[in-house]
Scaffold this motif. Sequence first.
Motif, mmCIF file in Angstrom:
data_model
loop_
_atom_site.group_PDB
_atom_site.id
_atom_site.type_symbol
_atom_site.label_atom_id
_atom_site.label_comp_id
_atom_site.label_asym_id
_atom_site.label_seq_id
_atom_site.Cartn_x
_atom_site.Cartn_y
_atom_site.Cartn_z
ATOM 1 N N ASN A 146 0.841 -1.206 0.000
ATOM 2 C CA ASN A 146 0.000 0.000 0.000
ATOM 3 C C ASN A 146 0.867 1.244 0.000
ATOM 4 O O ASN A 146 1.973 1.233 0.533
ATOM 5 C CB ASN A 146 -0.899 -0.015 1.238
ATOM 6 C CG ASN A 146 -1.933 -1.122 1.158
ATOM 7 O OD1 ASN A 146 -2.867 -1.057 0.362
ATOM 8 N ND2 ASN A 146 -1.737 -2.165 1.946
ATOM 9 N N LYS A 183 -7.312 -1.833 0.578
ATOM 10 C CA LYS A 183 -7.823 -0.907 -0.436
ATOM 11 C C LYS A 183 -9.351 -0.984 -0.524
ATOM 12 O O LYS A 183 -10.023 0.032 -0.713
ATOM 13 C CB LYS A 183 -7.176 -1.214 -1.786
ATOM 14 C CG LYS A 183 -5.652 -1.092 -1.739
ATOM 15 C CD LYS A 183 -4.990 -1.737 -2.946
ATOM 16 C CE LYS A 183 -3.496 -1.844 -2.800
ATOM 17 N NZ LYS A 183 -3.047 -2.867 -1.818
ATOM 18 N N VAL A 201 -6.648 1.545 -4.949
ATOM 19 C CA VAL A 201 -7.916 2.058 -4.410
ATOM 20 C C VAL A 201 -8.788 2.574 -5.549
ATOM 21 O O VAL A 201 -9.995 2.324 -5.586
ATOM 22 C CB VAL A 201 -7.667 3.190 -3.386
ATOM 23 C CG1 VAL A 201 -8.981 3.830 -2.951
ATOM 24 C CG2 VAL A 201 -6.915 2.663 -2.159
#
Length: 328
Positions: free
Chosen positions: A41, A123, A152
């Motif tokens: 991420n 996400k 995302v």
Amino acid sequence: MNHRIQFQATGGPEVLQWVEAPLADPGPGEVRVRNTAIGVNFIDIYQRLGFYPVTLPAPLGFEAAGVVEGLGAGVTGLAVGQRVAYVDGPTGSYAEARNYSAHRLVSLPDTVSDDQAAAVLFKGLTTHMLVHRVWRRENGPWALVHAAAGGVGLLLTRWLTHEGGRVIGVVSTPEKAKAVEAEGAEAVIVVPRGGSYAGLAAEVKQLTGGLGVGTAFDSTGKDTWEASLDSLAPFGLLASFGRASGAPPAVELVELGRRGSLAVQRPTFFNHIATPEALRAAAKDLFDAHAQGILTAHIHTRMPLKEAGAAHALLESRATTGAVVLVP
Ligand SMILES: NC(=O)c1ccc[n+]([C@@H]2O[C@H](COP(=O)([O-])OP(=O)(O)OC[C@H]3O[C@@H](n4cnc5c(N)ncnc54)[C@H](OP(=O)(O)O)[C@@H]3O)[C@@H](O)[C@H]2O)c1
């Protein structure tokens, strides 16, 4: 011997080191999880860069899917061999195995593979927050989604569209634009790397019949701040949830009034899943949406955990569409 990724100093991807990390037996209330797929991420990059305080040497990573390998004292409701995932601190998911609090684990249904879980949990739960707690539906269906081809971004485009939203995506290449259109976006604006966002608001106004969008989802931060504010309809909301290009500027309240009684919010994933009950409820919604085919994570690439530095460099280079997954 167990291994993990850690960093001794903050900095570029080269600070990430593959080291031996002996693991104690799980303590009371803990479970030993053998990680099988680890989600990368952008927040991991912020951590590595030192945007958030860390104690060095620092482990890295918030999320992984894996298998329960051992149970500490007092753990009930979980069994050795069970498939689970986690998506919260303390950091340390960039590891072959680790101990983790049992009450913060999520059981994985058969409908979600380990790779999909690692690609969709952080996400997807962020997306769940943005769609269900942040999106201003009452301002009309139009929504602006920056970095719309990202991990995302693709999920957000798809979920907003499924809920009746009309999405205008922003991406840096025509190839990414195709991926965003495939998730249901009504229009996609391409601003190439190094290009200017100055004309973006005018395009958004044109696409929305002069109105502007009710909500702008902005994870790019500094570079897109002005364009996002200018793209809003009166009483619109700028949801600023990331800073991929740098920190956005401070907000002048009077300025928000002048530009149309606008609102600014800084939604944060960890507030959304603050209790075990909230985490499990949101994860259930996410897995249900996944099982129904509403949401599928696009996995850009799978890379060996040892190559976490290269995975970071890839994500920072803006070359990815969808998620990057590390495999121990
Ligand atoms: N607030 C929260 O709770 C929360 C939770 C999760 C994620 N986030 C944020 O959501 C964003 C997306 O996360 P992700 O992991 O899915 O990453 P991602 O969207 O897959 O990657 C970031 C994307 O940002 C765009 N970008 C624009 N300017 C950039 C720049 N100067 N440097 C790097 N990228 C730039 C790039 O897309 P283009 O090349 O197409 O512009 C890039 O692909 C991140 O900003 C992250 O911090 C926030």
